[in-house]
Scaffold this active site. Structure first.
Site, PDB file in Angstrom:
ATOM      1  N   THR A  84     -12.098  -0.885  17.696  1.00  0.00           N
ATOM      2  CA  THR A  84     -10.692  -0.136  17.266  1.00  0.00           C
ATOM      3  C   THR A  84     -10.500  -0.110  19.594  1.00  0.00           C
ATOM      4  OG1 THR A  84      -9.849   2.068  17.355  1.00  0.00           O
ATOM      5  CG2 THR A  84     -11.992   1.493  17.858  1.00  0.00           C
ATOM      6  N   ASP A 127     -10.652   3.172   9.257  1.00  0.00           N
ATOM      7  CA  ASP A 127      -8.756   3.402   8.927  1.00  0.00           C
ATOM      8  C   ASP A 127      -8.651   4.913   8.517  1.00  0.00           C
ATOM      9  OD1 ASP A 127      -6.272   2.902   9.701  1.00  0.00           O
ATOM     10  OD2 ASP A 127      -5.159   2.728   7.742  1.00  0.00           O
ATOM     11  N   THR A 128      -8.402   5.727   9.050  1.00  0.00           N
ATOM     12  CA  THR A 128      -7.887   7.011   8.637  1.00  0.00           C
ATOM     13  C   THR A 128      -6.471   7.553   8.395  1.00  0.00           C
ATOM     14  OG1 THR A 128      -9.643   7.785  10.608  1.00  0.00           O
ATOM     15  CG2 THR A 128      -8.262   9.686   9.674  1.00  0.00           C
ATOM     16  N   PHE A 155      -8.363  15.462  18.874  1.00  0.00           N
ATOM     17  CA  PHE A 155      -6.624  14.298  18.783  1.00  0.00           C
ATOM     18  C   PHE A 155      -6.472  14.365  17.697  1.00  0.00           C
ATOM     19  CE2 PHE A 155      -8.311  10.400  16.495  1.00  0.00           C
ATOM     20  CZ  PHE A 155      -9.466  10.646  16.427  1.00  0.00           C
ATOM     21  N   ARG A 171     -14.583  11.663   9.734  1.00  0.00           N
ATOM     22  CA  ARG A 171     -14.787  10.374  10.240  1.00  0.00           C
ATOM     23  C   ARG A 171     -16.689  10.241  10.272  1.00  0.00           C
ATOM     24  NH1 ARG A 171     -11.741  10.772  13.835  1.00  0.00           N
ATOM     25  NH2 ARG A 171     -10.780   9.383  12.751  1.00  0.00           N
TER      26      ARG A 171
HETATM   27  P1  IMP Z   1      -5.434   5.873  12.402  1.00  0.00           P
HETATM   28  O1  IMP Z   1      -6.432   5.269  11.549  1.00  0.00           O
HETATM   29  O2  IMP Z   1      -5.612   5.375  13.964  1.00  0.00           O
HETATM   30  O3  IMP Z   1      -4.269   5.169  11.923  1.00  0.00           O
HETATM   31  O4  IMP Z   1      -4.873   7.080  12.687  1.00  0.00           O
HETATM   32  C1  IMP Z   1      -3.839   8.385  11.365  1.00  0.00           C
HETATM   33  C2  IMP Z   1      -3.300   9.590  12.282  1.00  0.00           C
HETATM   34  O5  IMP Z   1      -4.266  10.294  11.599  1.00  0.00           O
HETATM   35  C3  IMP Z   1      -3.448   9.081  13.655  1.00  0.00           C
HETATM   36  O6  IMP Z   1      -1.921  10.008  13.832  1.00  0.00           O
HETATM   37  C4  IMP Z   1      -4.349   9.801  14.239  1.00  0.00           C
HETATM   38  O7  IMP Z   1      -4.597  10.681  15.597  1.00  0.00           O
HETATM   39  C5  IMP Z   1      -4.997  10.881  13.538  1.00  0.00           C
HETATM   40  N1  IMP Z   1      -6.460  11.413  13.120  1.00  0.00           N
HETATM   41  C6  IMP Z   1      -7.642   9.913  13.371  1.00  0.00           C
HETATM   42  N2  IMP Z   1      -8.283  10.671  12.990  1.00  0.00           N
HETATM   43  C7  IMP Z   1      -8.323  11.207  13.342  1.00  0.00           C
HETATM   44  C8  IMP Z   1      -9.129  13.275  13.660  1.00  0.00           C
HETATM   45  O8  IMP Z   1     -10.619  12.766  13.629  1.00  0.00           O
HETATM   46  N3  IMP Z   1      -8.589  14.611  13.743  1.00  0.00           N
HETATM   47  C9  IMP Z   1      -7.184  14.091  13.811  1.00  0.00           C
HETATM   48  N4  IMP Z   1      -6.022  13.272  14.170  1.00  0.00           N
HETATM   49  C10 IMP Z   1      -6.808  11.925  13.753  1.00  0.00           C
END
Ligand code: IMP
Length: 193
Positions: A8, A69-70, A149, A178
């Site tokens: 990442t 991925d989130t 964030f 996470r």
């Molecule tokens: P990605 O996994 O980096 O694609 O994240 C997807 C979206 O979710 C992005 O806008 C991240 O900023 C948001 N995001 C990912 N993890 C978190 C978290 O732990 N808290 C809040 N937003 C998150």
């Protein structure tokens, strides 16, 4: 100490995951291995994107690695923004824009239930394993707090009185999507060492 690449470019994710995994592994970042290109994330699911990122690094650079991925899934929006959470308000991938859009979408919506879902894809010597973590909560009406964030300032986990952005790293990690996925990853890594 075994080398493991965390695929990442997101420094916040590195910080949160390192905090939980501790010093047992010699983490390498993408910069450490010379990977400076954007890793494709084009799959229609969170699982698919986590695997796509991990496979990219494993196949192109040959390191044992994991990627995550989130997504934030909002009940009243049928699971949106979900896999598109990062670019919800557009390709600029801006967290403030994303939060503003979500607050407007839910302006007149009484059902504010939502959950975060994280999938971690681990590849060790070609063997793929997935770990999932979820946390349920609700979308606040306005931002609260200045840490964290992404969508943290507008997410209130169930049973808590503070948003994720009002918590310390320990407090968030103990209950977050996470944190839960990483705890499963840690148990697995500890078992196979
Ligand atoms: P990605 O996994 O980096 O694609 O994240 C997807 C979206 O979710 C992005 O806008 C991240 O900023 C948001 N995001 C990912 N993890 C978190 C978290 O732990 N808290 C809040 N937003 C998150």
């Amino acid at each position: 100490m075994e080398k493991l690449v965390f695929a990442t470019a997101n420094a916040n994710k590195v910080k949160e995951i390192k905090h939980i995994l501790g010093d047992l592994y010699d983490f390498r970042s993408l910069t450490d291995i010379g990977c400076t290109e954007d890793i494709p994330e084009t799959q229609p699911t969170i699982e698919g994107n986590a695997l796509q990122k991990a496979r990219y690094v494993y196949e192109k650079y040959g390191y044992n690695c994991f990627a995550e991925d989130t997504g934030l899934l909002v009940e009243a929006l049928d699971g949106a923004p979900g896999v598109y959470s990062a670019r919800y308000a557009g390709s600029q991938r801006n967290s403030d824009d994303n939060m503003d859009k979500l607050l407007v979408e839910l302006q007149h919506e009484p059902n504010r239930a939502a959950y975060f879902k994280t999938v971690i894809a681990l590849i060790i010597d070609g063997k793929e394993t997935l770990f999932e973590g979820k946390v349920e909560g609700e979308i606040l009406k306005a931002r609260q707090g200045g840490t964290g964030f992404g969508y943290d300032p507008i997410f209130l986990p169930n049973g808590q009185s503070q948003s994720f952005a009002e918590m310390t790293a320990d407090e968030k990690g103990a209950i977050s999507h996470r944190g839960r996925a990483t705890a499963k990853l840690k148990a697995h890594l500890d078992a196979i060492r």
